[in-house]
Design a protein around this motif. Structure first.
Motif, PDB file in Angstrom:
ATOM      1  N   SER A   1      -1.193  -7.136   4.745  1.00 24.42           N
ATOM      2  CA  SER A   1      -0.140  -6.232   4.303  1.00 24.42           C
ATOM      3  C   SER A   1      -0.663  -5.393   3.151  1.00 24.42           C
ATOM      4  CB  SER A   1       1.092  -7.026   3.858  1.00 24.42           C
ATOM      5  OG  SER A   1       2.133  -6.154   3.470  1.00 24.42           O
TER       6      SER A   1
ATOM      7  N   ARG B   1       4.016  -0.908   2.217  1.00 21.56           N
ATOM      8  CA  ARG B   1       5.208  -1.220   3.004  1.00 21.56           C
ATOM      9  C   ARG B   1       6.262  -0.163   2.743  1.00 21.56           C
ATOM     10  NH1 ARG B   1       6.274  -7.043   0.876  1.00 21.56           N
ATOM     11  NH2 ARG B   1       4.445  -8.092   1.699  1.00 21.56           N
TER      12      ARG B   1
ATOM     13  N   TYR C   1      -5.025  -7.514  13.068  1.00 21.67           N
ATOM     14  CA  TYR C   1      -4.292  -6.975  14.226  1.00 21.67           C
ATOM     15  C   TYR C   1      -4.765  -5.599  14.688  1.00 21.67           C
ATOM     16  CZ  TYR C   1      -1.230 -10.582  12.398  1.00 21.67           C
ATOM     17  OH  TYR C   1      -0.752 -11.751  11.883  1.00 21.67           O
TER      18      TYR C   1
ATOM     19  N   GLN D   1      13.307  -5.642   5.596  1.00 19.66           N
ATOM     20  CA  GLN D   1      13.311  -6.567   6.733  1.00 19.66           C
ATOM     21  C   GLN D   1      12.689  -7.909   6.356  1.00 19.66           C
ATOM     22  OE1 GLN D   1      11.099  -4.368   9.628  1.00 19.66           O
ATOM     23  NE2 GLN D   1      12.831  -3.067  10.202  1.00 19.66           N
TER      24      GLN D   1
ATOM     25  N   GLU E   1      12.058   0.264   4.182  1.00 22.95           N
ATOM     26  CA  GLU E   1      12.731  -0.344   5.330  1.00 22.95           C
ATOM     27  C   GLU E   1      12.035  -1.637   5.745  1.00 22.95           C
ATOM     28  OE1 GLU E   1      13.612   3.773   4.825  1.00 22.95           O
ATOM     29  OE2 GLU E   1      11.657   2.903   5.301  1.00 22.95           O
ATOM     30  N   ARG E   2      10.730  -1.587   5.840  1.00 21.56           N
ATOM     31  CA  ARG E   2       9.963  -2.783   6.221  1.00 21.56           C
ATOM     32  C   ARG E   2      10.122  -3.875   5.173  1.00 21.56           C
ATOM     33  NH1 ARG E   2       8.654  -6.546   9.497  1.00 21.56           N
ATOM     34  NH2 ARG E   2       6.616  -7.464   9.132  1.00 21.56           N
TER      35      ARG E   2
ATOM     36  N   ASP F   1       1.310   1.068   6.485  1.00 23.85           N
ATOM     37  CA  ASP F   1       2.367   0.208   7.029  1.00 23.85           C
ATOM     38  C   ASP F   1       2.249   0.267   8.539  1.00 23.85           C
ATOM     39  OD1 ASP F   1       4.812  -0.720   8.176  1.00 23.85           O
ATOM     40  OD2 ASP F   1       5.822  -0.393   6.263  1.00 23.85           O
ATOM     41  N   LEU F   2       1.832  -0.818   9.164  1.00 24.03           N
ATOM     42  CA  LEU F   2       1.622  -0.842  10.613  1.00 24.03           C
ATOM     43  C   LEU F   2       2.932  -0.752  11.385  1.00 24.03           C
ATOM     44  CD1 LEU F   2      -1.137  -3.594  10.991  1.00 24.03           C
ATOM     45  CD2 LEU F   2      -1.424  -1.114  10.978  1.00 24.03           C
ATOM     46  N   SER F   3       4.002  -1.330  10.848  1.00 18.92           N
ATOM     47  CA  SER F   3       5.267  -1.339  11.585  1.00 18.92           C
ATOM     48  C   SER F   3       5.840   0.064  11.722  1.00 18.92           C
ATOM     49  CB  SER F   3       6.285  -2.258  10.907  1.00 18.92           C
ATOM     50  OG  SER F   3       6.653  -1.730   9.642  1.00 18.92           O
ATOM     51  N   ALA F   4       5.627   0.916  10.738  1.00 15.06           N
ATOM     52  CA  ALA F   4       6.152   2.281  10.767  1.00 15.06           C
ATOM     53  C   ALA F   4       5.057   3.305  11.054  1.00 15.06           C
ATOM     54  CB  ALA F   4       6.815   2.613   9.431  1.00 15.06           C
TER      55      ALA F   4
END
Length: 193
Positions: free
Chosen positions: A122, A125, A59, A132, A128-129, A88-91
């Motif tokens: 991944s 992480r 990604y 989820q 929080e991630r 951590d890509l989401s954060a």
């Protein structure tokens, strides 16, 4: 069954709650410092004096290709680059990854004679991630939260074959996610699922 379910073992130096970060990890400890099995039972090859990795992040266009360990020490600049790839890509949060994870990946690549890059889905992480992702397959004490684990694909390789080879080496935790097509590796005690 090769990847049966059983409770992971832990030891004080690998337990995520007790494990220190890069500050307490020395090159002398190496990959096998926390192995739960006697030396005679291990199939892991000795670690090379020069260690390199080829990784890319799914990604994104982030990648690392090069040497991260030489002359008896980890290369700080290379580790910082690897930390970025494994973030951590989401954060958008970066943490110091445990260099022993890179040793595990290096050893598996050597064992498989892999020239292709690990495609990381991944790495680190945030708690929080990780929360989820809570399913029965995601641990509340995941080594991903300690920078000690990665999920990946190896292009052109069957996930089962990669996981089987890594499990036989007994250099850390190995999880096979056949339906999703990826493998989990970590630098905790040898175990498999």
């Amino acid at each position: 069954m090769l990847f049966g379910r059983h409770k992971p073992q832990s030891c004080p130096c690998c337990d995520p709650a007790l494990a220190g970060r890069r500050e307490v990890i020395t090159a002398g400890l190496g990959l096998l410092a926390c192995a739960a099995l006697p030396r005679a039972a291990r199939a892991a090859p000795p670690l090379a004096p020069v260690r390199s990795l080829r990784v890319e992040r799914s990604y994104t266009e982030d990648r690392f290709e090069g040497v991260y360990f030489r002359d008896g020490r980890y290369d700080r600049e290379a580790l910082h680059k690897l930390d970025w790839v494994f973030r951590d890509l989401s954060a958008a949060e970066v943490t110091p990854m445990d260099p022993r994870l890179f040793d595990v990946l290096h050893a598996v690549a050597e064992q498989l004679e892999a020239s292709e890059a690990f495609v990381i889905s991944s790495g680190y992480r945030t708690p929080e991630r990780n929360g989820q992702l809570r399913t029965r397959r995601v641990s509340t004490v995941s080594l991903h939260m300690s920078g000690m684990a990665a999920d990946f694909r190896l292009p052109g390789r069957d996930a089962y074959g990669v996981a089987r080879a890594a499990a036989q080496m007994q250099v850390g935790g190995v999880g096979l996610y056949r339906r999703e097509g990826f493998v989990h590796l970590d630098c905790g005690p040898p175990r498999r699922w």
